[in-house]
Design a protein around this motif. Structure first.
Motif, PDB file in Angstrom:
ATOM      1  N   TRP A 169      19.744  16.929  16.585  1.00 42.54           N
ATOM      2  CA  TRP A 169      18.869  17.799  17.365  1.00 42.54           C
ATOM      3  C   TRP A 169      18.669  19.131  16.641  1.00 42.54           C
ATOM      4  N   GLY A 170      17.430  19.643  16.683  1.00 44.88           N
ATOM      5  CA  GLY A 170      17.147  20.981  16.196  1.00 44.88           C
ATOM      6  C   GLY A 170      16.741  21.086  14.745  1.00 44.88           C
ATOM      7  N   LEU A 171      16.417  19.975  14.105  1.00 47.11           N
ATOM      8  CA  LEU A 171      16.011  20.049  12.701  1.00 47.11           C
ATOM      9  C   LEU A 171      14.639  20.702  12.533  1.00 47.11           C
ATOM     10  N   GLU A 172      13.815  20.624  13.572  1.00 49.43           N
ATOM     11  CA  GLU A 172      12.496  21.259  13.519  1.00 49.43           C
ATOM     12  C   GLU A 172      12.068  21.619  14.937  1.00 49.43           C
ATOM     13  N   PRO A 173      11.217  22.646  15.098  1.00 50.66           N
ATOM     14  CA  PRO A 173      10.770  23.048  16.437  1.00 50.66           C
ATOM     15  C   PRO A 173      10.018  21.927  17.142  1.00 50.66           C
ATOM     16  N   LEU A 174      10.085  21.932  18.467  1.00 50.31           N
ATOM     17  CA  LEU A 174       9.396  20.916  19.258  1.00 50.31           C
ATOM     18  C   LEU A 174       7.951  21.324  19.502  1.00 50.31           C
ATOM     19  N   LEU A 201      22.815  23.397  14.661  1.00 48.36           N
ATOM     20  CA  LEU A 201      22.564  24.740  15.186  1.00 48.36           C
ATOM     21  C   LEU A 201      23.475  25.036  16.368  1.00 48.36           C
ATOM     22  N   PRO A 202      23.939  26.273  16.501  1.00 43.74           N
ATOM     23  CA  PRO A 202      24.677  26.654  17.714  1.00 43.74           C
ATOM     24  C   PRO A 202      23.741  26.650  18.914  1.00 43.74           C
ATOM     25  N   GLN A 208      14.949  28.799  20.294  1.00 41.80           N
ATOM     26  CA  GLN A 208      13.958  28.896  19.224  1.00 41.80           C
ATOM     27  C   GLN A 208      13.409  27.531  18.861  1.00 41.80           C
ATOM     28  N   VAL A 209      14.250  26.507  18.896  1.00 42.91           N
ATOM     29  CA  VAL A 209      13.807  25.152  18.559  1.00 42.91           C
ATOM     30  C   VAL A 209      12.857  24.617  19.627  1.00 42.91           C
ATOM     31  N   ILE A 210      13.165  24.877  20.878  1.00 45.20           N
ATOM     32  CA  ILE A 210      12.307  24.400  21.965  1.00 45.20           C
ATOM     33  C   ILE A 210      10.976  25.139  21.966  1.00 45.20           C
TER      34      ILE A 210
END
Length: 246
Positions: A169-174, A201-202, A208-210
């Motif tokens: 999870w979190g490798l790139e923004p959604l 990512l913590p 930021q990812v979402i």
């Protein structure tokens, strides 16, 4: 197998484990000393074992776990901040029965995916349904499913398994569709099913990812507030261990 009317009936009834045990006992002269209850107990034990193994194999095929991992192979010696007491509780599986979640964070190579798959394997052994998904591929698959009419069915599948593993999870923004799909999945699962999320990512960086404050609050509320946490650190284990247990 030996020709025998009882053996034929056991096979015809689908009692494959009992049929195999009956065939072996009938050919073994030492079995003559067994009492009738002992014979029956052996037959039932073999049938139970055969059905258990067959069901486990089916669950593992459905789960599609990324790693062939099991809790018995977890390496507690590596310096990566692994909370052994917590992990022992997670292996026991009560958190799945309570519909809690699990978040595993840490840098690449510290065994996040491997640990998630080990817990998934144990859940399969505990007769629970499990499904593993890499998050980048998952959202691509959902986008394709939206175009060919499989989208709702795919969402129901993701929402219904007792343990869903969302890896990387979190490798790139959604994007907007991925945000919507993720919220729908977690809304369906909240308070009913358990989810494991692994991420480099913590949790503090997940907003930021979402990439949308409203969606981020809703998603994290359903995912993190009732989640156990394994926050790992340390050097990559791949450099020294290859594909050995994590």
């Amino acid at each position: 197998m030996l020709a025998h009317p009882t053996l034929d009936r056991l096979t015809a009834m689908g009692l494959v484990g009992m049929a195999r045990a009956f065939d072996e006992l009938a050919a073994n002269t030492e079995a003559d000393s067994l009492t009738h209850p002992e014979w029956l107990a052996l037959l039932l034990d073999r049938e139970w074992g055969f059905r258990h193994d067959r069901k486990l194999s089916a669950r593992l095929r459905f789960a599609k776990l990324r790693h062939q991992a099991s809790p018995e192979d977890i390496d507690y010696r590596s310096a990566r901040g692994l909370d052994r007491a917590l992990l022992v509780k997670l292996v026991a599986g009560d958190w799945i029965g309570a519909h809690d979640n699990l978040v595993i964070t840490g840098p690449t190579g510290v065994g996040k995916s491997w640990l998630a798959c080990a817990l998934g394997h144990k859940a399969c052994r505990d007769d629970r349904s499990v499904l593993y998904q890499r998050v980048p591929k998952l959202f691509a698959s959902l986008a394709l499913a939206r175009g060919d009419g499989r989208h709702e069915r795919f969402l129901r599948k993701l929402g219904s398994v007792q343990l869903l593993i969302l890896d990387d999870w979190g490798l790139e923004p959604l994007d907007a569709l991925a945000r919507h799909d993720l919220l729908e999945i977690l809304e369906e699962r909240y308070g009913r099913r358990s989810t494991i999320v692994t991420s480099q990512l913590p949790v503090t960086s997940w907003h930021q990812v979402i990439a949308d404050p409203t969606y981020a609050d809703a998603i994290l509320d359903r995912l993190v507030h009732n989640a156990h946490r394994l926050d790992l650190d340390g050097d990559s284990m791949r450099r020294s261990k290859g594909n050995r247990p994590a």
